[in-house]
Design an enzyme around this catalytic site. Structure first.
Site, mmCIF file in Angstrom:
data_model
loop_
_atom_site.group_PDB
_atom_site.id
_atom_site.type_symbol
_atom_site.label_atom_id
_atom_site.label_comp_id
_atom_site.label_asym_id
_atom_site.label_seq_id
_atom_site.Cartn_x
_atom_site.Cartn_y
_atom_site.Cartn_z
ATOM 1 N N HIS A 95 0.769 -1.202 -0.101
ATOM 2 C CA HIS A 95 0.324 0.224 -0.184
ATOM 3 C C HIS A 95 0.627 1.116 0.257
ATOM 4 C CE1 HIS A 95 -3.358 2.255 1.085
ATOM 5 N NE2 HIS A 95 -2.970 2.982 1.321
ATOM 6 N N GLU A 96 2.090 1.444 0.648
ATOM 7 C CA GLU A 96 2.692 2.626 1.050
ATOM 8 C C GLU A 96 4.043 2.426 -0.496
ATOM 9 O OE1 GLU A 96 1.480 4.467 3.345
ATOM 10 O OE2 GLU A 96 0.617 3.264 4.834
ATOM 11 N N HIS B 190 3.612 6.480 -6.566
ATOM 12 C CA HIS B 190 3.170 7.526 -6.940
ATOM 13 C C HIS B 190 3.604 9.077 -7.080
ATOM 14 C CE1 HIS B 190 -1.602 9.553 -7.579
ATOM 15 N NE2 HIS B 190 -1.021 10.001 -8.888
ATOM 16 N N HIS C 150 1.697 4.276 -2.881
ATOM 17 C CA HIS C 150 1.766 5.861 -2.709
ATOM 18 C C HIS C 150 2.423 6.558 -3.082
ATOM 19 C CE1 HIS C 150 -2.013 6.740 -0.528
ATOM 20 N NE2 HIS C 150 -1.565 5.814 0.641
#
Length: 609
Positions: free
Chosen positions: A388-389, A395, A392
């Site tokens: 998940h991180e 991105h 981020h």
């Protein structure tokens, strides 16, 4: 139990490498002083922007330089404080940065006001000049806001009121996190404190009596303060409506969505589409009741895991390699950059005394897109957290590499897409590569619960916020009775006929902190919907679909969020992506209901006591 180390005893290889921001402490000090120095230079241009395109360009360049330096200085100080909250030198850095930033903002706040005063034709002429290219998008977004920007004196009044307008939010936080005493809960380990933090852990406890006691005591405390909290929330809603009407918006919802250029239909389509599919959610709760072998499904039964945590050990380096394989559909460049970062300086890996709990990604224009973890190799969910991180951070990585500073940062509307996308790829990979029935059950149940929490539950919250604001806008005051009544209707609609609610269950609507950041939670629902749609598109597509997804990752803040997601191949202005996500949830529920493991109970530790 292993001893939690002090920060000074953590191996350097387990810490993030902050030299990508500043090589030395002295470099940081020099940059800190530059914030004030450049702000003073900018202040000399006050009153000159409107009549001179050259002066305006000089101000924009200075402002860009100042903000980029300030971002690096602030990021460095913030990252240090999160690793050891008790270190006074870190707190000193954070404090001095905040003082410099506030002073700079005070000296440069005239920039936006003076740009807004430029006639629209003249501003557009300047924006289209080649030497303004790096600032065109920034100026276009300022121009978009122009219809609702007031005079300099009126804007100054709003600025002076900014701190006091947050009183309801601060008072709610102080009351619920500091002043309210929730008591203790009896457990086999003794009396354990019940707090805002521990409540969720109690709701996952396999002992139903413990869950019930925690639930009852928790909401009894809110019941004792319900009138105060209802008044605080009503005041927060009134502030929203005041700001909307003073600026000329037709509603508080329009005001919240306008800066991101998100049509109101996006918000309303989300609610209506989720409502049309509530039968599947009700089926999941019915299935939960059967799996847990309960005569009645109570509100305190909805968070206990259907399958116990899988007993497996995944060392950090092994988790990185799992991600390399799971995320391989995104291409070797993506996985090489991410995995190299995860192993070499992007991540602060493990818990130490004073370190912030949880996890986050903190990307900036300069330096690595840093990740804070508290990785535990015996918790499978922590591999999902890493994915998940990592989403981020990638991105942020591509956004910073592909855009000028003034338009590199993406919005919150887009923020959860890349992260949830990575989680979905990891889930698909692990599910495909397991033959263990319990692991399969764990993965499916965990994923269904995650989608439910992000899509259905946040939509219910979004509907409640909208209803509360529309009631006041139409002349109905928000008393505690009105708020509880509206929230109970939503509970009954969303949880369905299998759920038996307690008298105090509707007090849940008084305890959600996100409601004090109005019209925010819907972005979780749209984010996961976009991520699920895009993951399917990439997994089932070819080179062009992958290239489209990269266009989104690289778009940063160069477009409004709806337009950025269209680049990737998903149109969030329409209900189809929401429906596709709901279909994905329905498929998860169907797979769970067909698992053989439910018919071989002796091989499964069902968490019901």
């Amino acid at each position: 139990m292993k001893t939690i180390p002090l920060r000074k005893d953590v191996k350097q290889s387990d810490k993030w490498d902050l030299t990508s921001l500043f090589k030395t402490e002295q470099d940081w000090e020099v940059s800190l002083s530059k914030i004030t120095e450049i702000a003073n230079k900018i202040s000399e241009y006050q009153g000159q922007i409107k009549d001179s395109a050259q002066k305006m360009l000089e101000v924009l360049k200075l402002n860009e330089q100042m903000e980029q330096i300030a971002e690096s200085v602030g990021s460095y100080a913030f990252l240090l404080t999160t690793t050891d909250a008790g270190d006074s030198t870190y707190q000193d850095k954070q404090g001095r940065y905040m003082m410099a930033a506030v002073e700079a903002q005070t000296k440069t706040c005239f920039i936006v006001t003076e740009i807004q005063e430029i006639p629209e034709d003249e501003l557009k002429t300047r924006m289209n000049r080649p030497d303004y290219a790096a600032y065109k998008i920034f100026l276009e977004k300022l121009l978009h806001q122009k219809p609702y920007i007031l005079s300099e004196k009126e804007e100054r009044l709003f600025a002076l009121q900014a701190e006091s307008s947050g009183t309801a939010k601060k008072a709610f936080s102080m009351l619920t996190n500091v002043d309210m005493d929730f008591g203790t809960v009896k457990t086999p380990e003794g009396e354990l404190p019940l707090t805002q933090t521990t409540y969720s852990s109690f709701m996952e406890n396999p002992d139903r009596n413990i869950r019930k006691e925690a639930y009852t005591k928790f909401y009894k405390t809110f019941d004792n303060h319900k009138n105060t909290i209802a008044t605080l929330y009503a005041g927060n809603v009134q502030q929203d409506i005041y700001h909307a009407r003073a600026r000329g918006y037709k509603s508080s919802l329009q005001m919240a969505l306008y800066p991101d250029n998100v049509p109101e239909e996006v918000y309303r389509n989300l609610i209506s589409t989720v409502r049309e599919n509530l039968s599947t959610l009700h089926k999941f709760y019915s299935l939960r009741k059967k799996i847990l072998k309960l005569d009645e499904l109570r509100h305190y039964d909805v968070y206990v895991p259907l399958v116990s945590e899988i007993k497996c050990t995944t060392p950090y380096e092994e988790a990185v390699e799992i991600l390399r394989n799971a995320l391989s559909p995104l291409g070797k460049d993506y996985t090489d950059i991410l995995c190299n970062g995860l192993l070499n300086g992007w991540v602060d890996r493990y818990e130490n005394k004073g370190k912030r709990s949880g996890a986050f990604s903190a990307g900036a224009y300069t330096g690595y897109p840093y990740i804070l973890l508290n990785y535990k190799e015996d918790v499978l969910r922590d591999v999902f957290t890493m994915a998940h991180e990592g989403g981020h951070s990638m991105h942020s990585y591509f956004s910073a590499k592909s855009n000028p500073f003034m338009c590199y940062d993406y919005t919150i509307f887009e923020a959860e897409v890349a992260s949830t996308f990575n989680e979905q790829l990891l889930f698909e990979y692990l599910l495909k590569n397991t033959t263990d029935e319990k692991m399969k059950a764990y993965l499916l149940c965990t994923r269904a619960s995650d989608v439910l929490a992000t899509l259905h539950r946040q939509t219910m919250f979004a509907e409640y916020e909208l209803k509360a604001h529309e009631l006041v806008e139409n002349g109905t005051p928000l008393s505690v009775e009105v708020l509880r009544s509206e929230y109970r209707k939503l509970l009954q609609d969303y949880f369905g006929p299998e759920m038996v609610f307690e008298e105090e269950s509707d007090l849940e609507g008084l305890r959600i902190p996100h409601f004090y950041n109005s019209f925010y939670v819907y972005k979780y629902s749209t984010g996961i919907s976009a991520a699920l749609a895009l993951s399917d598109r990439v997994l089932n597509g070819g080179k062009s679909e992958l290239e489209d997804y990269y266009k989104f990752l690289k778009s940063g803040g160069s477009r409004y969020p709806i337009d950025s997601l269209k680049l990737a191949g998903v149109d969030m202005s329409k209900p189809e992506p929401i429906q596709a996500a709901l279909n994905k949830f329905a498929d998860l529920v169907e797979q769970i209901s067909n698992l053989k493991i439910w018919y071989n109970i002796k091989d499964l530790v069902l968490l019901c006591r």
